[in-house]
Design an enzyme around this catalytic site. Sequence first.
Site, PDB file in Angstrom:
ATOM      1  N   GLU A 114       0.832  -1.208   0.000  1.00 43.30           N
ATOM      2  CA  GLU A 114       0.000   0.000   0.000  1.00 43.30           C
ATOM      3  C   GLU A 114       0.864   1.255   0.000  1.00 43.30           C
ATOM      4  O   GLU A 114       2.065   1.213   0.276  1.00 43.30           O
ATOM      5  CB  GLU A 114      -0.940  -0.035   1.210  1.00 43.30           C
ATOM      6  CG  GLU A 114      -1.890  -1.223   1.123  1.00 43.30           C
ATOM      7  CD  GLU A 114      -2.921  -1.282   2.241  1.00 43.30           C
ATOM      8  OE1 GLU A 114      -2.841  -0.486   3.204  1.00 43.30           O
ATOM      9  OE2 GLU A 114      -3.824  -2.147   2.134  1.00 43.30           O
TER      10      GLU A 114
ATOM     11  N   CYS B 131      -2.108  -4.819  -5.415  1.00 39.32           N
ATOM     12  CA  CYS B 131      -2.576  -6.082  -4.819  1.00 39.32           C
ATOM     13  C   CYS B 131      -1.468  -7.132  -4.850  1.00 39.32           C
ATOM     14  O   CYS B 131      -0.565  -7.087  -5.696  1.00 39.32           O
ATOM     15  CB  CYS B 131      -3.755  -6.628  -5.611  1.00 39.32           C
ATOM     16  SG  CYS B 131      -5.263  -5.669  -5.498  1.00 39.32           S
TER      17      CYS B 131
ATOM     18  N   GLU C 206      -1.702 -10.229  -5.824  1.00 39.79           N
ATOM     19  CA  GLU C 206      -1.719 -11.056  -7.036  1.00 39.79           C
ATOM     20  C   GLU C 206      -0.932 -10.401  -8.165  1.00 39.79           C
ATOM     21  O   GLU C 206      -0.148 -11.042  -8.860  1.00 39.79           O
ATOM     22  CB  GLU C 206      -3.154 -11.283  -7.520  1.00 39.79           C
ATOM     23  CG  GLU C 206      -4.046 -12.006  -6.536  1.00 39.79           C
ATOM     24  CD  GLU C 206      -4.773 -11.080  -5.584  1.00 39.79           C
ATOM     25  OE1 GLU C 206      -4.157 -10.102  -5.101  1.00 39.79           O
ATOM     26  OE2 GLU C 206      -5.949 -11.328  -5.315  1.00 39.79           O
TER      27      GLU C 206
ATOM     28  N   CYS D 239      -7.178  -7.598 -10.914  1.00 41.03           N
ATOM     29  CA  CYS D 239      -6.257  -8.743 -10.858  1.00 41.03           C
ATOM     30  C   CYS D 239      -6.754  -9.872 -11.758  1.00 41.03           C
ATOM     31  O   CYS D 239      -5.961 -10.569 -12.399  1.00 41.03           O
ATOM     32  CB  CYS D 239      -6.098  -9.238  -9.425  1.00 41.03           C
ATOM     33  SG  CYS D 239      -5.089  -8.127  -8.419  1.00 41.03           S
TER      34      CYS D 239
HETATM   35  N1  THU Z   1      -5.961  -6.742  -1.953  1.00 42.41           N
HETATM   36  C1  THU Z   1      -5.145  -7.644  -2.564  1.00 42.41           C
HETATM   37  O1  THU Z   1      -3.928  -7.636  -2.372  1.00 42.41           O
HETATM   38  N2  THU Z   1      -5.713  -8.565  -3.363  1.00 42.41           N
HETATM   39  C2  THU Z   1      -7.047  -8.649  -3.619  1.00 42.41           C
HETATM   40  O2  THU Z   1      -7.457  -9.459  -4.408  1.00 42.41           O
HETATM   41  C3  THU Z   1      -7.977  -7.750  -2.963  1.00 42.41           C
HETATM   42  C4  THU Z   1      -7.380  -6.672  -2.157  1.00 42.41           C
HETATM   43  C5  THU Z   1      -5.345  -5.752  -1.078  1.00 42.41           C
HETATM   44  C6  THU Z   1      -5.375  -4.340  -1.606  1.00 42.41           C
HETATM   45  C7  THU Z   1      -5.271  -3.554  -0.327  1.00 42.41           C
HETATM   46  O3  THU Z   1      -3.917  -3.456   0.029  1.00 42.41           O
HETATM   47  C8  THU Z   1      -5.964  -4.425   0.697  1.00 42.41           C
HETATM   48  O4  THU Z   1      -6.012  -5.729   0.151  1.00 42.41           O
HETATM   49  C9  THU Z   1      -7.359  -3.975   1.060  1.00 42.41           C
HETATM   50  O5  THU Z   1      -8.146  -3.817  -0.052  1.00 42.41           O
END
Ligand code: THU
Length: 157
Positions: free
Chosen positions: A64, A73, A75, A115
């Site tokens: 983040e 994300c 993935e 993703c």
């Molecule tokens: N997030 C992911 O890493 N993968 C997902 O498929 C959904 C969301 C992360 C993004 C953010 O850092 C946190 O989860 C909350 O949304």
Amino acid sequence: MTEKEINIKFHEYSSLDELNKEDRELADAAIDAMKGSYAPYSHFNVGAAVRLSNGTIVQGANQENAAFPSGLCAERTAMFHAGATYPDKAMVSLAIAGGVMGRLAKAPATPCGACRQVMAQYQLKGGRPMSVIMIGDGQIWKFDRVDDILPLIFDSI
Ligand code: THU
């Protein structure tokens, strides 16, 4: 007018022990990757692991940023790393794990739409199905190909 239906088939497991050896290894790698999550805003830790056609496993975790859209994300972190490091290898499977404070959530970790679109493209590039394994605590879902989680994939350009 004809009404049409799209059916999605997937496999549900109640324990990681039920997975085959390769999927279990990938699932463990996704759970392990949660350690690399940097989530000071959402506090939601996500780990992902991609298996390549040569057996190599590449991990990723959500990253983040104070400028929110600049984060990424888990993935896509894993897939972009795999794509950049092993451009000639197909991505054959992707496992995802998520939860708070490093603890796996009960519900399987379902990937966001962006993703899924990136998975679709790497599946196309690899020329073979990429399975997707979504891990929860006591509930695991496996989809045999990205088409099953992103019907009517955009790949027209
Ligand atoms: N997030 C992911 O890493 N993968 C997902 O498929 C959904 C969301 C992360 C993004 C953010 O850092 C946190 O989860 C909350 O949304």
